[in-house]
Enzyme design. Structure first.
Site, mmCIF file in Angstrom:
data_model
loop_
_atom_site.group_PDB
_atom_site.id
_atom_site.type_symbol
_atom_site.label_atom_id
_atom_site.label_comp_id
_atom_site.label_asym_id
_atom_site.label_seq_id
_atom_site.Cartn_x
_atom_site.Cartn_y
_atom_site.Cartn_z
ATOM 1 N N HIS A 108 -9.955 -5.189 -3.533
ATOM 2 C CA HIS A 108 -8.627 -5.424 -2.967
ATOM 3 C C HIS A 108 -8.754 -5.888 -1.532
ATOM 4 O O HIS A 108 -9.630 -5.441 -0.785
ATOM 5 C CB HIS A 108 -7.750 -4.178 -3.057
ATOM 6 C CG HIS A 108 -8.392 -2.934 -2.548
ATOM 7 N ND1 HIS A 108 -9.306 -2.197 -3.280
ATOM 8 C CD2 HIS A 108 -8.281 -2.292 -1.360
ATOM 9 C CE1 HIS A 108 -9.713 -1.173 -2.564
ATOM 10 N NE2 HIS A 108 -9.110 -1.204 -1.393
ATOM 11 N N HIS A 154 -6.910 -5.855 1.930
ATOM 12 C CA HIS A 154 -5.827 -5.282 2.733
ATOM 13 C C HIS A 154 -5.291 -6.362 3.661
ATOM 14 O O HIS A 154 -6.071 -7.046 4.349
ATOM 15 C CB HIS A 154 -6.348 -4.150 3.629
ATOM 16 C CG HIS A 154 -6.819 -2.930 2.917
ATOM 17 N ND1 HIS A 154 -6.045 -1.806 2.756
ATOM 18 C CD2 HIS A 154 -8.002 -2.648 2.327
ATOM 19 C CE1 HIS A 154 -6.733 -0.880 2.115
ATOM 20 N NE2 HIS A 154 -7.931 -1.357 1.842
ATOM 21 N N ASP A 156 0.846 -1.188 0.000
ATOM 22 C CA ASP A 156 0.000 0.000 0.000
ATOM 23 C C ASP A 156 0.886 1.245 0.000
ATOM 24 O O ASP A 156 1.873 1.319 0.733
ATOM 25 C CB ASP A 156 -0.925 -0.007 1.226
ATOM 26 C CG ASP A 156 -2.076 0.960 1.078
ATOM 27 O OD1 ASP A 156 -3.227 0.500 0.953
ATOM 28 O OD2 ASP A 156 -1.822 2.193 1.065
ATOM 29 N N GLU A 173 -12.323 3.375 -1.284
ATOM 30 C CA GLU A 173 -11.812 4.516 -2.065
ATOM 31 C C GLU A 173 -11.446 4.101 -3.479
ATOM 32 O O GLU A 173 -11.674 4.850 -4.426
ATOM 33 C CB GLU A 173 -10.604 5.136 -1.361
ATOM 34 C CG GLU A 173 -10.996 5.838 -0.065
ATOM 35 C CD GLU A 173 -9.802 6.400 0.689
ATOM 36 O OE1 GLU A 173 -8.660 6.262 0.194
ATOM 37 O OE2 GLU A 173 -10.024 6.952 1.776
ATOM 38 N N ASN A 200 -12.829 -3.414 2.110
ATOM 39 C CA ASN A 200 -13.808 -2.332 2.182
ATOM 40 C C ASN A 200 -14.690 -2.384 0.944
ATOM 41 O O ASN A 200 -14.185 -2.513 -0.183
ATOM 42 C CB ASN A 200 -13.097 -0.977 2.256
ATOM 43 C CG ASN A 200 -12.287 -0.822 3.527
ATOM 44 O OD1 ASN A 200 -12.714 -1.255 4.594
ATOM 45 N ND2 ASN A 200 -11.119 -0.229 3.417
HETATM 46 P P1 5GP Z 1 -9.789 1.378 0.173
HETATM 47 O O1 5GP Z 1 -10.193 2.516 1.077
HETATM 48 O O2 5GP Z 1 -10.368 1.553 -1.218
HETATM 49 O O3 5GP Z 1 -10.058 0.037 0.767
HETATM 50 O O4 5GP Z 1 -8.228 1.464 0.094
HETATM 51 C C1 5GP Z 1 -7.500 1.835 -1.023
HETATM 52 C C2 5GP Z 1 -6.035 1.741 -0.670
HETATM 53 O O5 5GP Z 1 -5.277 1.878 -1.858
HETATM 54 C C3 5GP Z 1 -5.551 2.840 0.290
HETATM 55 O O6 5GP Z 1 -5.023 2.214 1.451
HETATM 56 C C4 5GP Z 1 -4.496 3.587 -0.518
HETATM 57 O O7 5GP Z 1 -3.394 3.978 0.268
HETATM 58 C C5 5GP Z 1 -4.105 2.579 -1.587
HETATM 59 N N1 5GP Z 1 -3.680 3.187 -2.840
HETATM 60 C C6 5GP Z 1 -4.342 4.152 -3.533
HETATM 61 N N2 5GP Z 1 -3.666 4.471 -4.658
HETATM 62 C C7 5GP Z 1 -2.564 3.668 -4.674
HETATM 63 C C8 5GP Z 1 -1.477 3.545 -5.603
HETATM 64 O O8 5GP Z 1 -1.381 4.208 -6.630
HETATM 65 N N3 5GP Z 1 -0.525 2.631 -5.300
HETATM 66 C C9 5GP Z 1 -0.592 1.860 -4.163
HETATM 67 N N4 5GP Z 1 0.413 0.991 -3.969
HETATM 68 N N5 5GP Z 1 -1.595 1.955 -3.279
HETATM 69 C C10 5GP Z 1 -2.568 2.860 -3.521
#
Ligand code: 5GP
Ligand code: ZN
Length: 119
Positions: A102, A104, A33, A97, A89
Site C-alpha cells: 500500500h 500512504h 486510512d 503492519e 513501508n
Molecule cells: P503500514 O504500517 O502497514 O504501512 O500501515 C498500515 C495502515 O493501514 C495503517 O496506517 C492503518 O491505520 C491502516 N489500516 C489497518 N487496518 C485498516 C482497515 O481495516 N481499514 C483501513 N481503512 N485502514 C486500515
C-alpha cells in the site's frame, strides 16, 4: 501466487470489510486510512495481492506506475493542495503492519512533521 488472500486489504477489495473509498478502478483501490496520521491520509493499493515491494516483479510495474501517476490528482481532490508525502513501508525494518502493498498519501494543509525518525 495464490488467487485468494484473506489479508485485511484483500477483504476490503472484496467488499467484506467497509472502507471510505476515494477511487476504484479495475486494478487499483484507494481508501482513507482508518487511523489517519495527517489531515489527508489515504492508502492506494493494487487489487492483486502483493506483500510489499520485495514481491513486485515486471508484471506489477504498470499498476505501481499508475498508482504514483494518480497520487497527485487524488491528493489535490482530497484537499492536499499544497504538497503531500508518499510512503511505502516494507517489511520488519520498514515497520510494515499490513502485508498487502500500500502507498500512504499524507497531506496538510500545514507542513507535515520531519517524517523520518531523528533518533
Ligand atoms: P503500514 O504500517 O502497514 O504501512 O500501515 C498500515 C495502515 O493501514 C495503517 O496506517 C492503518 O491505520 C491502516 N489500516 C489497518 N487496518 C485498516 C482497515 O481495516 N481499514 C483501513 N481503512 N485502514 C486500515
Ligand atoms: Zn491482500
Amino acid at each position: 501466487m495464490s488467487t485468494r488472500h484473506d489479508c485485511i486489504f484483500c477483504r476490503i477489495v472484496r467488499g467484506e470489510i467497509p472502507a471510505r473509498k476515494v477511487h476504484e478502478d479495475d486494478e487499483i483501490l484507494v481508501f482513507h486510512d482508518i487511523n489517519p496520521h495527517a489531515p489527508v491520509h489515504f492508502l492506494m493499493i493494487p487489487k492483486v495481492h502483493i506483500d510489499n515491494l520485495y514481491d513486485a516483479g515486471p508484471d506489477h510495474h504498470p499498476v505501481l506506475g499508475r498508482m504514483l501517476g494518480m497520487a497527485g490528482e487524488l491528493a489535490r481532490r482530497e484537499g492536499a493542495e499544497d504538497g503531500f508525502r508518499v510512503v511505502i513501508n516494507n517489511g520488519r525494518v520498514g515497520r510494515q503492519e499490513v502485508y498487502h502493498l500500500h502507498v500512504h498519501v499524507l497531506g496538510g494543509p500545514e507542513p507535515l512533521g520531519p517524517g523520518m525518525n531523528r533518533r
